[in-house]
Design a protein around this motif. Structure first.
Motif, PDB file in Angstrom:
ATOM      1  N   HIS A   1      11.780   4.987  -2.112  1.00 17.29           N
ATOM      2  CA  HIS A   1      13.121   4.967  -2.716  1.00 17.29           C
ATOM      3  C   HIS A   1      13.419   3.586  -3.307  1.00 17.29           C
ATOM      4  O   HIS A   1      13.902   3.476  -4.443  1.00 17.29           O
ATOM      5  N   PHE A   2      13.104   2.535  -2.545  1.00 13.19           N
ATOM      6  CA  PHE A   2      13.334   1.174  -3.042  1.00 13.19           C
ATOM      7  C   PHE A   2      12.512   0.910  -4.303  1.00 13.19           C
ATOM      8  O   PHE A   2      13.007   0.311  -5.267  1.00 13.19           O
ATOM      9  N   GLY A   3      11.253   1.362  -4.309  1.00 12.12           N
ATOM     10  CA  GLY A   3      10.387   1.137  -5.469  1.00 12.12           C
ATOM     11  C   GLY A   3      10.947   1.759  -6.730  1.00 12.12           C
ATOM     12  O   GLY A   3      10.954   1.133  -7.798  1.00 12.12           O
ATOM     13  N   ILE A   4      11.449   2.993  -6.626  1.00  8.08           N
ATOM     14  CA  ILE A   4      12.012   3.663  -7.799  1.00  8.08           C
ATOM     15  C   ILE A   4      13.297   2.968  -8.248  1.00  8.08           C
ATOM     16  O   ILE A   4      13.531   2.784  -9.448  1.00  8.08           O
ATOM     17  N   MET A   5      14.127   2.569  -7.285  1.00  4.08           N
ATOM     18  CA  MET A   5      15.358   1.851  -7.628  1.00  4.08           C
ATOM     19  C   MET A   5      15.028   0.556  -8.374  1.00  4.08           C
ATOM     20  O   MET A   5      15.657   0.227  -9.393  1.00  4.08           O
TER      21      MET A   5
ATOM     22  N   GLY B   1       0.778  -1.234   0.000  1.00  3.61           N
ATOM     23  CA  GLY B   1       0.000   0.000   0.000  1.00  3.61           C
ATOM     24  C   GLY B   1       0.804   1.277   0.000  1.00  3.61           C
ATOM     25  O   GLY B   1       0.346   2.304   0.516  1.00  3.61           O
ATOM     26  N   THR B   2       2.009   1.251  -0.588  1.00  2.00           N
ATOM     27  CA  THR B   2       2.788   2.485  -0.742  1.00  2.00           C
ATOM     28  C   THR B   2       1.976   3.490  -1.555  1.00  2.00           C
ATOM     29  O   THR B   2       1.305   3.120  -2.517  1.00  2.00           O
ATOM     30  N   SER B   3       2.020   4.749  -1.163  1.00  3.00           N
ATOM     31  CA  SER B   3       1.233   5.788  -1.835  1.00  3.00           C
ATOM     32  C   SER B   3       1.567   5.866  -3.324  1.00  3.00           C
ATOM     33  O   SER B   3       2.726   6.047  -3.705  1.00  3.00           O
ATOM     34  N   VAL B   4       0.538   5.710  -4.162  1.00  2.41           N
ATOM     35  CA  VAL B   4       0.736   5.810  -5.611  1.00  2.41           C
ATOM     36  C   VAL B   4       1.170   7.225  -5.985  1.00  2.41           C
ATOM     37  O   VAL B   4       2.058   7.430  -6.820  1.00  2.41           O
ATOM     38  N   ALA B   5       0.557   8.217  -5.354  1.00  2.00           N
ATOM     39  CA  ALA B   5       0.911   9.611  -5.636  1.00  2.00           C
ATOM     40  C   ALA B   5       2.375   9.881  -5.297  1.00  2.00           C
ATOM     41  O   ALA B   5       3.084  10.572  -6.038  1.00  2.00           O
ATOM     42  N   ALA B   6       2.841   9.307  -4.175  1.00  5.90           N
ATOM     43  CA  ALA B   6       4.244   9.483  -3.776  1.00  5.90           C
ATOM     44  C   ALA B   6       5.176   8.827  -4.790  1.00  5.90           C
ATOM     45  O   ALA B   6       6.219   9.396  -5.154  1.00  5.90           O
ATOM     46  N   LEU B   7       4.819   7.642  -5.260  1.00  8.14           N
ATOM     47  CA  LEU B   7       5.624   6.954  -6.269  1.00  8.14           C
ATOM     48  C   LEU B   7       5.648   7.741  -7.575  1.00  8.14           C
ATOM     49  O   LEU B   7       6.689   7.851  -8.235  1.00  8.14           O
ATOM     50  N   PHE B   8       4.490   8.284  -7.960  1.00  6.17           N
ATOM     51  CA  PHE B   8       4.429   9.103  -9.168  1.00  6.17           C
ATOM     52  C   PHE B   8       5.397  10.286  -9.071  1.00  6.17           C
ATOM     53  O   PHE B   8       6.148  10.579  -9.993  1.00  6.17           O
ATOM     54  N   MET B   9       5.366  10.973  -7.935  1.00  6.62           N
ATOM     55  CA  MET B   9       6.247  12.117  -7.725  1.00  6.62           C
ATOM     56  C   MET B   9       7.719  11.686  -7.732  1.00  6.62           C
ATOM     57  O   MET B   9       8.585  12.377  -8.267  1.00  6.62           O
ATOM     58  N   ALA B  10       7.992  10.533  -7.136  1.00  2.00           N
ATOM     59  CA  ALA B  10       9.373  10.064  -6.991  1.00  2.00           C
ATOM     60  C   ALA B  10      10.008   9.698  -8.331  1.00  2.00           C
ATOM     61  O   ALA B  10      11.230   9.704  -8.463  1.00  2.00           O
TER      62      ALA B  10
ATOM     63  N   PRO C   1      19.320   9.033  -1.873  1.00  2.00           N
ATOM     64  CA  PRO C   1      17.864   8.894  -1.716  1.00  2.00           C
ATOM     65  C   PRO C   1      17.072  10.132  -2.124  1.00  2.00           C
ATOM     66  O   PRO C   1      15.951  10.012  -2.625  1.00  2.00           O
ATOM     67  N   GLN C   2      17.647  11.317  -1.936  1.00  3.03           N
ATOM     68  CA  GLN C   2      16.911  12.543  -2.206  1.00  3.03           C
ATOM     69  C   GLN C   2      16.560  12.721  -3.679  1.00  3.03           C
ATOM     70  O   GLN C   2      15.641  13.469  -4.010  1.00  3.03           O
ATOM     71  N   ILE C   3      17.270  12.026  -4.564  1.00  3.27           N
ATOM     72  CA  ILE C   3      16.913  12.092  -5.985  1.00  3.27           C
ATOM     73  C   ILE C   3      15.484  11.584  -6.178  1.00  3.27           C
ATOM     74  O   ILE C   3      14.706  12.136  -6.961  1.00  3.27           O
ATOM     75  N   SER C   4      15.132  10.533  -5.451  1.00  3.05           N
ATOM     76  CA  SER C   4      13.778   9.979  -5.518  1.00  3.05           C
ATOM     77  C   SER C   4      12.823  10.638  -4.527  1.00  3.05           C
ATOM     78  O   SER C   4      11.626  10.754  -4.804  1.00  3.05           O
TER      79      SER C   4
ATOM     80  N   VAL D   1      12.299  12.891 -11.226  1.00  7.60           N
ATOM     81  CA  VAL D   1      13.717  13.252 -11.298  1.00  7.60           C
ATOM     82  C   VAL D   1      14.563  12.115 -11.878  1.00  7.60           C
ATOM     83  O   VAL D   1      15.370  12.347 -12.795  1.00  7.60           O
ATOM     84  N   PRO D   2      14.414  10.851 -11.396  1.00  5.44           N
ATOM     85  CA  PRO D   2      15.178   9.765 -12.024  1.00  5.44           C
ATOM     86  C   PRO D   2      14.901   9.616 -13.520  1.00  5.44           C
ATOM     87  O   PRO D   2      15.816   9.367 -14.312  1.00  5.44           O
ATOM     88  N   GLY D   3      13.622   9.777 -13.917  1.00  3.61           N
ATOM     89  CA  GLY D   3      13.280   9.673 -15.338  1.00  3.61           C
ATOM     90  C   GLY D   3      13.934  10.759 -16.168  1.00  3.61           C
ATOM     91  O   GLY D   3      14.474  10.505 -17.253  1.00  3.61           O
TER      92      GLY D   3
END
Length: 435
Positions: free
Chosen positions: A364-368, A172-181, A422-425, A184-186
């Motif tokens: 952070h783990f999800g984006i990685m 249940g990690t926040s979808v909105a948070a993942l979208f925002m994260a 981590p701050q990149i994400s 920058v990596p993209g």
């Protein structure tokens, strides 16, 4: 033998054998999971529990976002969006060395984020920009490599179905948070590839001579604004709490339909049934895969496989940097032979506890993880985006792969930055109050 080790070996061996034999991955996941739990439970209890897990795994409201985002992507793919975004990208890149290839990168980032598909971006952009590059004297392998290397950026720049999948399987990690994260990596992925193109184009002498007049630039911008508004409306609405990710996916469908049917008039009403059918077929594959993977998640939790793997990795070393490097290598290897969705479903429950023990934020783990799996889409033997890009560019895989090596080097550097900084994400999610 420890039950976690035994169950893990059964899953691993059976999964590899069935995948090599050409078994559909959903079937391979289900069969290997059921066989792994049989030493503990009887057959009847295993089958009944497995059926319950499939049902409970897909009875999640947030999963409704996936079919609607797929449908919105299919509508946008065939709705005349690509040409308008390419013109906008030309305007952005100007007359930089390798401007057409730079245009390809920016267009992939824009179109990939709108369509939610790296393969769609590679196909649409490669088929339109490729012939223009050839006319201007670009090496087809150079053009194809630039297209392939940057097509997955749209999977990191939201909206992204794989982020919704990760949200579900991670608890249940926040979808909105993942979208925002993912932003920058993209963008860093795209910028790294643009730097490579700049250096190579300077060396090869690829210089654009085209220039927009003020009137033409304004016209290009006005034509592209309706496309870009989709991202603003959907992502903005989710972030500011106007609607959920699921409701946002419906908004995306309605907006893309209005845009394609009435504004651009690039889709006819009689074409909609086929679009609905294609979207339903794609949704069925993904949702069934998610349901079956719920059996594996339950088996792994019941037998303690994630804990055993976590203890094993943490027992190797207590150095956080080395453990994260090992996880990256493993995910890169996995990505070369497995599609993103099943890889995310299988390996999130395995590696997330390890990273949590290291104090790593779940976002952070999800984006990685997603970054690693995106790389897998452009590497053989199962890199779907790679093969689409090769086909569209009309080049051979062995020649274009040589050109891709320098892009891989740049992308891996960005991956390491995303992993260890981590701050990149987390910067954007933190700015929006999600962290």
């Amino acid at each position: 033998m420890d039950i976690a080790v035994l169950s893990g070996l059964i899953i691993l061996v059976m999964l590899v054998i069935m995948l090599v034999a050409g078994m559909p991955i959903a079937v391979a996941l289900g069969v290997s999971s059921i066989c792994a739990i049989l030493p503990i439970l009887n057959f009847e209890a295993t089958v009944v529990t497995g059926a319950q897990r499939i049902f409970s795994g897909i009875s999640v409201f947030s999963l409704l976002a996936i079919p609607f985002f797929i449908l919105a992507g299919n509508i946008m793919n065939k709705g005349g969006i690509a040409v308008r975004l390419i013109n906008l990208a030309k305007l952005v890149t100007g007359r930089a060395p390798g401007a057409l290839a730079q245009t390809n990168v920016v267009a992939n980032m824009l179109f990939g984020s709108i369509s939610g598909s790296g393969t769609a971006a590679a196909s649409a952009m490669g088929s339109i920009i490729g012939p223009i590059e050839k006319e201007e004297g670009y090496d087809p392998n150079f053009s194809a490599a630039a297209n392939i290397a940057t097509a997955p950026t749209g999977l990191l720049i939201p909206p992204s179905n794989v982020m919704i999948t990760f949200s579900l399987v991670s608890g249940g990690t926040s979808v909105a948070a993942l979208f925002m994260a993912g932003y920058v990596p993209g963008f860093l992925w795209g910028l790294a590839c643009m730097l490579v193109i700049y250096v190579l184009a300077k060396k090869k002498g690829y210089q654009s001579t085209s220039r927009f007049t003020g009137k033409e630039a304004l016209q290009v911008l006005l034509q592209a604004i309706p496309c870009l508004l989709l991202i603003v409306i959907v992502i903005g609405g989710i972030i500011f709490g106007i609607f959920t990710a699921t409701e946002g996916s419906v908004v995306a469908v309605v907006y893309s339909l209005i845009l394609s049917l009435f504004f651009y008039k690039s889709i006819k009403l009689k074409e909609l049934p086929q679009l609905f059918k294609e979207s339903a077929e794609m949704t069925g594959i993904i949702i069934f895969l998610i349901g079956v993977s719920s059996i594996m998640s339950w088996v792994m939790a019941f037998t303690g496989i994630p804990t055993a793997i976590s203890d094993g990795l943490l027992g190797l070393t207590n150095n956080k940097f080395i453990i994260l490097l090992i996880i990256n290598i493993l995910l890169l290897v996995v990505g070369t032979f497995m599609d993103m969705t099943p890889a995310c479903l299988i390996f999130t429950p395995i590696f997330l506890p390890v990273c949590a023990a290291l104090g790593m934020n779940t976002i952070h783990f999800g984006i990685m993880m997603i970054f690693n799996l995106c790389i897998g889409t452009i590497t053989p033997p199962v890199g779907t985006t790679l093969f689409v890009g090769v086909r569209v560019g009309n080049v051979k895989i062995e020649t274009v792969f040589k050109q891709l090596l320098i892009y891989f080097a740049a992308i891996f550097i960005v991956l390491l930055l995303v992993t260890y900084i981590p701050q990149i994400s987390l910067w954007l999610p933190g700015l929006m109050g999600y962290v």
